[in-house]
Enzyme design. Sequence first.
Site, mmCIF file in Angstrom:
data_model
loop_
_atom_site.group_PDB
_atom_site.id
_atom_site.type_symbol
_atom_site.label_atom_id
_atom_site.label_comp_id
_atom_site.label_asym_id
_atom_site.label_seq_id
_atom_site.Cartn_x
_atom_site.Cartn_y
_atom_site.Cartn_z
ATOM 1 N N ASN A 1 0.411 10.555 5.334
ATOM 2 C CA ASN A 1 -0.888 10.194 5.904
ATOM 3 C C ASN A 1 -1.947 11.254 5.636
ATOM 4 O O ASN A 1 -3.138 10.940 5.565
ATOM 5 C CB ASN A 1 -0.732 9.928 7.404
ATOM 6 N N SER B 1 -5.842 10.390 -1.310
ATOM 7 C CA SER B 1 -5.886 11.114 -2.596
ATOM 8 C C SER B 1 -5.169 10.335 -3.680
ATOM 9 O O SER B 1 -4.496 9.367 -3.421
ATOM 10 C CB SER B 1 -5.267 12.491 -2.423
ATOM 11 N N THR C 1 -0.872 -2.544 10.534
ATOM 12 C CA THR C 1 -1.362 -2.646 9.154
ATOM 13 C C THR C 1 -0.284 -3.391 8.459
ATOM 14 O O THR C 1 0.586 -2.851 7.822
ATOM 15 C CB THR C 1 -1.577 -1.317 8.449
ATOM 16 N N THR D 1 0.860 -1.188 0.000
ATOM 17 C CA THR D 1 0.000 0.000 0.000
ATOM 18 C C THR D 1 0.898 1.240 0.000
ATOM 19 O O THR D 1 1.335 1.675 -1.064
ATOM 20 C CB THR D 1 -0.973 0.002 1.200
ATOM 21 N N GLU E 1 6.701 4.953 7.214
ATOM 22 C CA GLU E 1 6.316 6.142 6.454
ATOM 23 C C GLU E 1 7.162 7.347 6.860
ATOM 24 O O GLU E 1 7.095 7.822 7.997
ATOM 25 C CB GLU E 1 4.828 6.421 6.654
ATOM 26 N N LYS F 1 3.982 -6.751 4.069
ATOM 27 C CA LYS F 1 3.729 -5.369 3.701
ATOM 28 C C LYS F 1 3.410 -4.590 4.962
ATOM 29 O O LYS F 1 2.896 -5.126 5.940
ATOM 30 C CB LYS F 1 2.596 -5.236 2.685
#
Length: 415
Positions: free
Chosen positions: A410, A415, A199, A162, A286, A188
């Site tokens: 995040n 989008s 996640t 993702t 991230e 992942k």
Amino acid sequence: MPVHLNVPLAADLLPIAGVRIGVAKAGIRKADRKDLTVLLLDEGCAVGAVFTRNRYAAAPVQVCRDHLASGQAIRALVINTGNANAGTGEPGLTSARQTCHALARSLGLHHEQVLPFSTGVIMEPLPLDRLLAGLPQALADAAQPQSGAGAQWLSAAEGIMTTDTLPKAYSQRFELEGHAVNATGIAKGAGMIRPNMATMLGFLATDANVAPTLMAELARRLADASFNRVTVDGDTSTNDSFVVVATGRAGHAPVTDLDSAAGRALLAALTSVARQLAHAIVRDGEGATKFMTIQVEGGRTPAECLQVAYAVAHSPLVKTAFFASDPNLGRILAAVGYAGVDDLDVGGVDLHLGDVHVVKAGGRHPDYREEDGQRVMKQAEILVRIGLGRGAHTETVWTCDFSHDYVTINADYRS
């Protein structure tokens, strides 16, 4: 940019006899990207799994638990990215079940022999029509000769991403009772990562021969030593799942006790693979720029060591200080103090940052210089050692820093 993490090479990924892989572009959220993966398991494979402890468990997690409890032999996994099918109520459960029915019909299986997995945006309906339309393509891909199985594993690692910037895959060959054994895993995850899982999707397959009754315990032990020791942002996801498959094709006698010599060797090898995958998730956190090992020593129990380690690893103030290479190390002491060890004598606390002794007997070490702390904090990989001075237990958690990019990623995720 990932912290010391490279794209895995297909040539380094080992085939697992008894597992076939197919990947498709179903357009679940974005056109022209791999987003649907099937793992097909030969008869005789043993499967174990652990799942999120989030009470808002996603529909596929609920269905997986039901199917594993049914006693049916698991023969297929189906994984979609782009949509979590979480927070979707009864319609989400229906979609997860229909996915299993559709794949089972194509394979001549019972629907409870299929485990579904989803990852992506929460609280949006699963585009079931696109997923089902993509299944024939994934099955056709799985029907191709699997001689280049490394490429198939790498394709699967790409197909479950993702916000990951790189696919995560790792293999290891080891010996068990005189037989060569292969293990290959993919995972992942980059955000909404916290122990109990995250996640995070992880799939680890081995051709080792393991008694089916051991698989749930094997999955739990592996998760506790790897995926349940990493955190990016302290958020526990709705979808995290870790599955272990043993195909039994390596030729050795079945492992019937994880505490036997063979069981310990199996655990050591598979833990190494699981940790590589778990570390890859943190290294690809991230916006991460630093990989931090938080090691808490001298605890009375493993649980209190983990309490302290997680408090430090989850602290936004600690994580932003590391991003800035700012040796504002009182933030670490504050996190130790609020970790919840109520009878902690702070006069016994020590703190090392890499090779620098920062805190001795609860206060600033007389020889500590801030420029030494800053030297360590500028490094991409940092060891934080916290001594509690009250026992013999040690536990370790792995985490990353918080950068400006974490907020950007995040904020823009949908989008």
